[in-house]
Design a protein around this motif. Structure first.
Motif, mmCIF file in Angstrom:
data_model
loop_
_atom_site.group_PDB
_atom_site.id
_atom_site.type_symbol
_atom_site.label_atom_id
_atom_site.label_comp_id
_atom_site.label_asym_id
_atom_site.label_seq_id
_atom_site.Cartn_x
_atom_site.Cartn_y
_atom_site.Cartn_z
ATOM 1 N N VAL A 180 28.020 35.864 29.468
ATOM 2 C CA VAL A 180 28.452 35.050 30.606
ATOM 3 C C VAL A 180 29.569 34.178 30.060
ATOM 4 C CG1 VAL A 180 27.728 32.648 31.611
ATOM 5 C CG2 VAL A 180 26.014 34.633 31.264
ATOM 6 N N GLY A 181 29.667 33.706 28.905
ATOM 7 C CA GLY A 181 30.982 32.660 28.321
ATOM 8 C C GLY A 181 32.147 33.485 28.156
ATOM 9 N N THR A 182 32.002 34.797 27.614
ATOM 10 C CA THR A 182 33.289 35.486 27.486
ATOM 11 C C THR A 182 34.026 35.954 28.831
ATOM 12 O OG1 THR A 182 32.397 36.270 25.334
ATOM 13 C CG2 THR A 182 34.435 37.547 26.403
ATOM 14 N N TRP A 183 33.089 36.462 29.866
ATOM 15 C CA TRP A 183 33.668 36.948 31.078
ATOM 16 C C TRP A 183 33.846 36.178 32.300
ATOM 17 C CZ3 TRP A 183 36.365 41.420 31.102
ATOM 18 C CH2 TRP A 183 36.046 42.061 30.139
ATOM 19 N N LEU A 184 33.151 34.832 31.959
ATOM 20 C CA LEU A 184 33.234 33.808 33.133
ATOM 21 C C LEU A 184 34.648 33.622 33.795
ATOM 22 C CD1 LEU A 184 31.371 32.101 34.928
ATOM 23 C CD2 LEU A 184 31.494 30.336 33.351
ATOM 24 N N PRO A 185 35.544 33.436 32.684
ATOM 25 C CA PRO A 185 37.072 33.281 33.527
ATOM 26 C C PRO A 185 37.539 34.411 34.271
ATOM 27 C CG PRO A 185 37.154 32.569 30.986
ATOM 28 C CD PRO A 185 35.649 33.070 31.499
ATOM 29 N N THR A 186 37.299 35.743 33.690
ATOM 30 C CA THR A 186 37.718 36.490 34.288
ATOM 31 C C THR A 186 36.775 36.863 35.962
ATOM 32 O OG1 THR A 186 38.239 38.110 32.395
ATOM 33 C CG2 THR A 186 37.982 39.411 34.376
ATOM 34 N N PHE A 187 35.491 36.609 35.791
ATOM 35 C CA PHE A 187 34.696 36.435 37.058
ATOM 36 C C PHE A 187 35.349 35.514 37.781
ATOM 37 C CE2 PHE A 187 31.144 34.859 39.507
ATOM 38 C CZ PHE A 187 30.341 36.111 39.820
ATOM 39 N N ASN A 188 35.666 34.340 37.550
ATOM 40 C CA ASN A 188 36.151 33.471 38.381
ATOM 41 C C ASN A 188 37.515 33.791 38.949
ATOM 42 O OD1 ASN A 188 34.152 31.614 37.785
ATOM 43 N ND2 ASN A 188 35.388 30.471 35.997
ATOM 44 N N GLY A 206 37.472 34.461 25.720
ATOM 45 C CA GLY A 206 37.300 34.953 27.258
ATOM 46 C C GLY A 206 38.744 34.840 27.989
ATOM 47 N N THR A 207 39.341 33.437 27.382
ATOM 48 C CA THR A 207 40.686 33.111 28.099
ATOM 49 C C THR A 207 41.569 34.202 27.645
ATOM 50 O OG1 THR A 207 40.025 31.119 27.850
ATOM 51 C CG2 THR A 207 42.494 31.265 27.990
ATOM 52 N N VAL A 208 41.607 34.598 26.118
ATOM 53 C CA VAL A 208 42.754 35.609 25.756
ATOM 54 C C VAL A 208 42.403 36.931 26.504
ATOM 55 C CG1 VAL A 208 43.576 36.999 23.779
ATOM 56 C CG2 VAL A 208 42.893 34.419 23.740
ATOM 57 N N ILE A 209 41.038 37.386 26.674
ATOM 58 C CA ILE A 209 40.902 38.835 27.427
ATOM 59 C C ILE A 209 41.578 38.636 28.685
ATOM 60 C CG2 ILE A 209 39.228 39.918 28.555
ATOM 61 C CD1 ILE A 209 37.221 39.535 26.046
ATOM 62 N N LEU A 210 41.422 37.525 29.384
ATOM 63 C CA LEU A 210 42.218 37.398 30.979
ATOM 64 C C LEU A 210 43.505 37.720 30.524
ATOM 65 C CD1 LEU A 210 42.136 36.728 33.876
ATOM 66 C CD2 LEU A 210 42.025 34.426 33.218
ATOM 67 N N GLN A 211 44.069 36.828 29.774
ATOM 68 C CA GLN A 211 45.467 36.927 29.587
ATOM 69 C C GLN A 211 46.114 38.102 29.182
ATOM 70 O OE1 GLN A 211 45.759 34.214 31.555
ATOM 71 N NE2 GLN A 211 47.787 34.059 30.440
ATOM 72 N N VAL A 212 45.443 38.781 28.076
ATOM 73 C CA VAL A 212 45.977 40.199 27.656
ATOM 74 C C VAL A 212 45.796 41.324 28.942
ATOM 75 C CG1 VAL A 212 45.642 39.742 25.278
ATOM 76 C CG2 VAL A 212 43.669 41.058 26.762
ATOM 77 N N ILE A 213 44.808 41.033 29.715
ATOM 78 C CA ILE A 213 44.593 41.996 30.802
ATOM 79 C C ILE A 213 45.983 41.829 31.612
ATOM 80 C CG2 ILE A 213 43.552 42.462 32.925
ATOM 81 C CD1 ILE A 213 40.743 41.878 31.329
#
Length: 416
Positions: free
Chosen positions: A233-241, A25-32
Motif C-alpha cells: 500500500v505505502g509504496t504504490w499509493l502515490p502511483t495509484f493516486n 514510492g515517490t521515487v518510483i513515481l518519478q523514475v517512471i
C-alpha cells in the motif's frame, strides 16, 4: 546533558532514515516519469532497499558490538551522505538503485545500533519505554515529512522535470550535520561488549537456534505478511493516486501522507487501547478493519469524473478514504513484536530482532514487487484488491500465534 546529546543524534538519524526509506514510492513515481521505466521495473527499487537490510542484518547484526555502535552509525551516515550527493550529480535510474542499496546497508547498521544504544543510556525499564516511543514517534514524523519535502521539489506541470532531485542536497546536508554531531558525542559502550571467550560463530548461530521454537516460526510468518501488506500500500499509493485517481504528481505524493499520518495516530491510540483490551482482540479487529476499508474504498475509484483542475477541495472521496486503512494497519506490527519479545528471555531479544529485520525486509520487497507487477500488467484496482489475500492469511496466522504464545506461557509456568 550527555545523554540528551546522544538522544538528539539518535533522533536525527532516525528522522533522516525515515525520509529516505519511505521515499521509495515517490521515487518510483518519478523514475517512471523521468526515465521511462516500467512499473514492474521501477518496483526493483524496493528490493534494492530491503534486500541489503536483510543481508547486512543477517551477516553483522549478531556481532555488531565488536565494531561499536557509534562507529557503525558513523559508517552508515557517511554512506548515505555520499549516495544523496550522487543523485543530483549523476541523475539516472542506476543512481536511484545505488541510493536505495546504500540506504538499505546503512539502515541495517543503524537500526541495531540505535536500539542497542537506547538500552545503554536508559536508566530503567520505564525510561527505556519512554525514549523508545519517542524515537518511533520521530520516525513517523520523518515518514510524514518525506511526502511533503519531496512534493515541494516536484514540478507537476512538467512530469519530465528533474527538479525533484534537488531534495537530495537538503537530505545530504542533514546527514552530514548528523555525522558531525555524532562524531563529537562521547559514547560509553563498555556494557555492550560481548564475552571475550565467545566466538563470532556462536554469536552468528544464536539467531538460527530460535527457529527451533514454533512460536518464532509463526511470528516471523505473521510479521512477513504484515510488512508485505504495508509496503504494497505505502509504496504504490502515490502511483495509484496519480494514475487511478488522476491527481497531479505533487498532490499524489502529498495525499499519500494521510496514510502515514494514520499509521502514526493508529500506533499512539493502540497503546492506550491495549492497556484495557487483550492484544488478540485488538489485532483481530484491526485485520478485519483493514479488509473492510479495502472493500469500502476501492469501488469508489471506478468511473471517476475528475475535474481538470483537481484540488484538495474537489478530490474524489476515495482520495481520503482509502489511506484510512493505516489506522487499522498501524497497531499490528508493534503489537505482535511486543508480544513476541515478552515471550522470550531478554538475552534472546537481540537475535530475535535480527530475524525480525530480515523477514520484514523480505516481506517489504515481496509486497512491492507483486503489487508493481500486477499494477503494470493488470490494473491498480486489482493490485490493491489483491491485498485481501495476505490480510486473510494474517488473520489465520494470528490464531496460531496466540496459541503458541499461550503454550509458551504454560511451559514457563511449569515447575522445574
Amino acid at each position: 546533558m550527555k545523554n540528551q546529546r546522544i538522544l538528539l543524534a539518535l533522533f536525527l538519524i532516525y528522522f533522516v532514515f525515515a525520509i529516505l526509506l519511505n521515499s521509495v514510492g515517490t521515487v518510483i513515481l518519478q523514475v517512471i516519469n523521468n526515465y521511462d521505466v516500467s512499473k514492474s521495473g521501477a518496483s526493483i527499487l524496493e528490493a534494492f532497499k530491503d534486500l541489503p537490510i536483510a543481508a547486512v542484518s543477517f551477516l553483522v547484526a549478531s556481532f555488531l558490538p565488536r565494531l561499536g555502535y557509534k562507529n557503525a552509525m558513523l559508517v552508515a551516515l557517511a554512506i548515505v551522505t555520499a549516495a544523496c550527493v550522487a543523485m543530483p550529480l549523476l541523475p539516472s535510474f542506476a543512481t536511484a538503485k545505488l541510493l536505495f542499496l546504500c540506504v538499505g546497508v546503512a539502515f541495517a547498521l543503524v537500526k541495531v545500533s540505535v536500539y542497542s544504544t537506547l538500552g545503554l543510556i536508559a536508566t530503567d525499564r520505564r525510561h527505556h519505554a519512554s525514549i523508545m516511543n519517542t524515537l518511533e514517534g520521530v520516525f513517523m514524523v520523518g515518514v510524514l515529512s518525506a511526502y511533503w519535502v519531496f512534493a515541494h521539489f516536484i514540478d507537476s506541470a512538467n512530469p519530465k522535470s528533474q527538479s525533484w532531485l534537488q531534495v537530495y542536497w537538503v537530505l545530504g546536508g542533514l546527514c552530514a550535520f548528523t555525522f558531525v554531531l555524532l562524531l563529537s558525542t562521547r559514547f560509553d559502550e563498555s556494557e555492550a561488549q560481548l564475552p571475550a571467550g565467545r566466538s563470532r560463530w556462536e554469536d552468528f548461530t544464536a539467531m538460527f537456534k530460535l527457529f527451533t521454537k514454533p512460536l518464532v516460526c509463526v511470528f516471523v510468518l505473521t510479521a512477513f505478511l504484515y510488512v508485505l501488506i504495508e509496503q504494497s500500500v505505502g509504496t504504490w499509493l502515490p502511483t495509484f493516486n496519480n494514475e487511478i485517481l488522476k491527481l497531479p504528481a505533487a498532490m499524489s505524493v502529498q495525499v499519500a501522507s494521510i496514510f502515514a499520518a494514520c499509521l502514526a495516530i493508529g500506533r499512539l491510540s493502540a497503546g492506550v487501547v491495549m492497556r484495557k483490551v487483550h492484544w488478540y482482540t485488538v489485532m483481530n479487529g484491526c485485520v478485519i478493519g483493514m479488509a473492510a476499508m479495502v472493500l469500502l474504498a476501492l469501488p469508489l475509484t471506478r468511473e471517476l469524473a475528475i475535474d481538470a483542475n483537481v484540488t484538495w477541495a474537489n478530490a474524489p472521496l476515495a482520495t481520503f478514504l482509502f489511506p484510512l486503512i493505516g489506522l487499522f494497519m498501524a497497531p499490528i506490527y508493534p503489537g505482535i513484536n511486543s508480544v513476541m519479545l515478552s515471550s522470550l528471555p531478554k538475552n534472546q531479544h537481540s537475535a530475535m530482532t535480527g530475524l525480525l529485520v530480515i523477514f520484514s525486509a523480505l516481506g517489504g520487497t515481496t509486497g512491492s514487487f507483486i503489487t508493481g507487477y500486477v499494477f503494470g500488467n493488470f490494473s491498480g484496482h486489482f493490485a490493491f484488491y489483491l491485498t485481501l489475500v495476505p490480510i486473510t492469511l494474517v488473520l489465520i496466522t494470528l490464531f496460531f500465534f496466540r496459541r503458541q504464545v499461550e503454550r509458551s506461557g504454560e511451559a514457563v509456568a511449569q515447575p522445574a
